[in-house]
Scaffold this active site. Structure first.
Site, mmCIF file in Angstrom:
data_model
loop_
_atom_site.group_PDB
_atom_site.id
_atom_site.type_symbol
_atom_site.label_atom_id
_atom_site.label_comp_id
_atom_site.label_asym_id
_atom_site.label_seq_id
_atom_site.Cartn_x
_atom_site.Cartn_y
_atom_site.Cartn_z
ATOM 1 N N GLY A 1 0.810 -1.214 0.000
ATOM 2 C CA GLY A 1 0.000 0.000 0.000
ATOM 3 C C GLY A 1 0.846 1.269 0.000
ATOM 4 C CB ILE A 2 3.678 2.457 2.120
ATOM 5 C CG1 ILE A 2 2.873 2.327 3.416
ATOM 6 C CG2 ILE A 2 4.575 3.701 2.161
ATOM 7 C CD1 ILE A 2 3.695 1.982 4.643
ATOM 8 C CB THR B 1 9.310 5.682 4.903
ATOM 9 O OG1 THR B 1 8.821 4.880 3.810
ATOM 10 C CG2 THR B 1 9.695 7.045 4.406
ATOM 11 C CB ALA B 2 10.639 0.141 5.112
ATOM 12 N NE ARG B 3 9.190 -1.224 11.916
ATOM 13 C CZ ARG B 3 8.142 -0.418 11.713
ATOM 14 N NH1 ARG B 3 8.263 0.673 10.989
ATOM 15 N NH2 ARG B 3 6.968 -0.709 12.261
ATOM 16 C CG ASP C 1 10.270 8.259 9.285
ATOM 17 O OD1 ASP C 1 10.426 9.188 10.104
ATOM 18 O OD2 ASP C 1 9.278 7.509 9.301
ATOM 19 C CD GLU D 1 13.331 3.652 14.556
ATOM 20 O OE1 GLU D 1 12.320 3.711 15.265
ATOM 21 O OE2 GLU D 1 13.291 3.580 13.326
ATOM 22 C CG HIS E 1 9.765 5.491 13.348
ATOM 23 N ND1 HIS E 1 10.125 4.187 13.655
ATOM 24 C CD2 HIS E 1 8.626 5.384 12.604
ATOM 25 C CE1 HIS E 1 9.242 3.357 13.132
ATOM 26 N NE2 HIS E 1 8.314 4.065 12.494
HETATM 27 O O1 LIG Z 1 6.165 2.659 11.569
HETATM 28 C C1 LIG Z 1 4.967 2.699 11.524
HETATM 29 C C2 LIG Z 1 4.123 1.567 11.321
HETATM 30 O O2 LIG Z 1 4.643 0.450 11.212
HETATM 31 O O3 LIG Z 1 2.911 1.731 11.255
#
Ligand SMILES: O=CC(=O)O
Length: 339
Positions: A171-172, A251-253, A277, A282, A300
């Protein structure tokens, strides 16, 4: 059901509800809610083993509850009551939950897909543009009272006509593709499963092999979940296959990229700049990223909006309700679809 009904279902809440108070109140109307007193994993294991959560059928959990419980793994599930059947995670990424261990304990897991797509893709586009335009340098300089800085920041690059490679077309990734097209980018993607041709056509996205994606992208965006197969999917060998001067957006992990290898690739110029991000450890950030002015860093905050955080809580709570009312989940994680 009256609050004194001994048959009322029991729910464990791990973490706080910040926005969706009325949705949570609707759970409290039909269930007894338990919250841990512990503030660390060792105490939580003891508290759980003492029977404090006995009878709980479903657990609601937040990303930040990791600080108290640590990973939801076999050890933790052994300490939790046998009555537990559902873990409802508030978040799209559920790498804090060992799904295999949950399956082995006959526990179903849900996440909050789609609720996060717009906000995460939006921050992805912000990082993409910011890294392409080298904005971190000027942003740091103006705050230091140096206007653009003693050495002028290098000129950035326009997105128009550049190839955006998307690794992970859920989706992202799809949302990011649609938004990047508005900036005139050409979209290539690699995903375990190829999209249907009408969706590809709608997104204007071309499916390519993993190595081709690495070799042809001007910007590479990581949009895939973290699991045993994707940990360090981008490391030294992969950076070597990329175009010199590529821009990386994550922006994933954090751990889908080998962070030490990213630092090396930035230092050598193989990677021109990065917009990040998420980080491997973290809230610690690799010193080589912190000290590199060509890295645009966000702590994040991909889903950090009132609207999206509210949607996520409501979605996770709807899973809790469905679990206790119907014995099933609205959005079970894909690994358990056959359960
Ligand atoms: O990092 C944010 C999520 O996994 O929703």
């Amino acid at each position: 059901m009256s609050p004194n009904d001994r048959n009322r279902p029991k729910v464990l809440r791990l973490g706080v509800i910040v926005h969706a108070h009325s949705a949570w109140a609707s759970v409290e109307e039909i269930a007894d809610v338990f919250t841990p007193k512990s503030t660390n994993r060792a105490d939580f294991l003891e508290e759980a083993a003492s029977g404090a959560f006995d009878g709980c059928v479903a657990a609601y959990r937040t990303f930040d509850s990791f600080e108290v419980t640590g990973k939801i793994d076999g050890e933790l599930l052994d300490a939790l009551p046998r009555s537990l059947r559902f873990v409802c995670h508030n978040g799209a990424g559920y790498d804090q939950v060992d799904v295999q261990a949950c399956t082995a304990h006959n526990i179903r897991v849900s996440n909050t897909p789609t609720a996060v797509d717009d906000a995460t893709a939006d921050i992805g586009i912000f990082l993409l543009l910011g890294a392409l335009r080298n904005l971190a340098v000027g942003m740091a300089a103006i705050r230091a009272g140096e206007w653009r800085g003693s050495t002028l920041p290098a000129l950035g690059h326009d997105p128009q006509g550049k190839v955006l490679g998307i690794l992970g077309m859920g989706g992202i990734g799809r949302n990011m593709a649609a938004k990047a097209r508005a900036f005139g980018m050409k979209i290539r993607y690699y995903n375990r499963t190829r999209l249907a041709s009408d969706i590809e056509a709608e997104l204007g996205a071309e499916y390519v092999g993993f190595d081709e994606l690495l070799a042809e992208s001007d910007v590479l965006s990581l949009n895939l979940p973290l699991n045993a197969n994707t940990r360090h999917i981008i490391s030294q060998g992969e950076f070597a296959k990329m175009k010199k001067g590529i821009v990386i957006v994550n922006t994933a992990r954090g751990a889908v990229i080998d962070e030490a290898a990213l630092v090396e690739a930035l230092d050598s110029g193989q990677v021109c700049s990065a917009g990040l991000d998420v980080y491997e450890q973290e809230p610690c950030v690799h010193p080589g990223l912190l000290s590199n002015p060509r890295v645009l860093l966000v702590p994040h905050m991909g889903t950090w909006t009132v609207e999206t955080e509210t949607k996520m809580e409501e979605w996770a709570i709807s899973n809790v309700r469905m679990a206790i009312e119907q014995g099933r989940l609205r959005s079970m994680v894909p690994e358990q679809r056959d359960m």
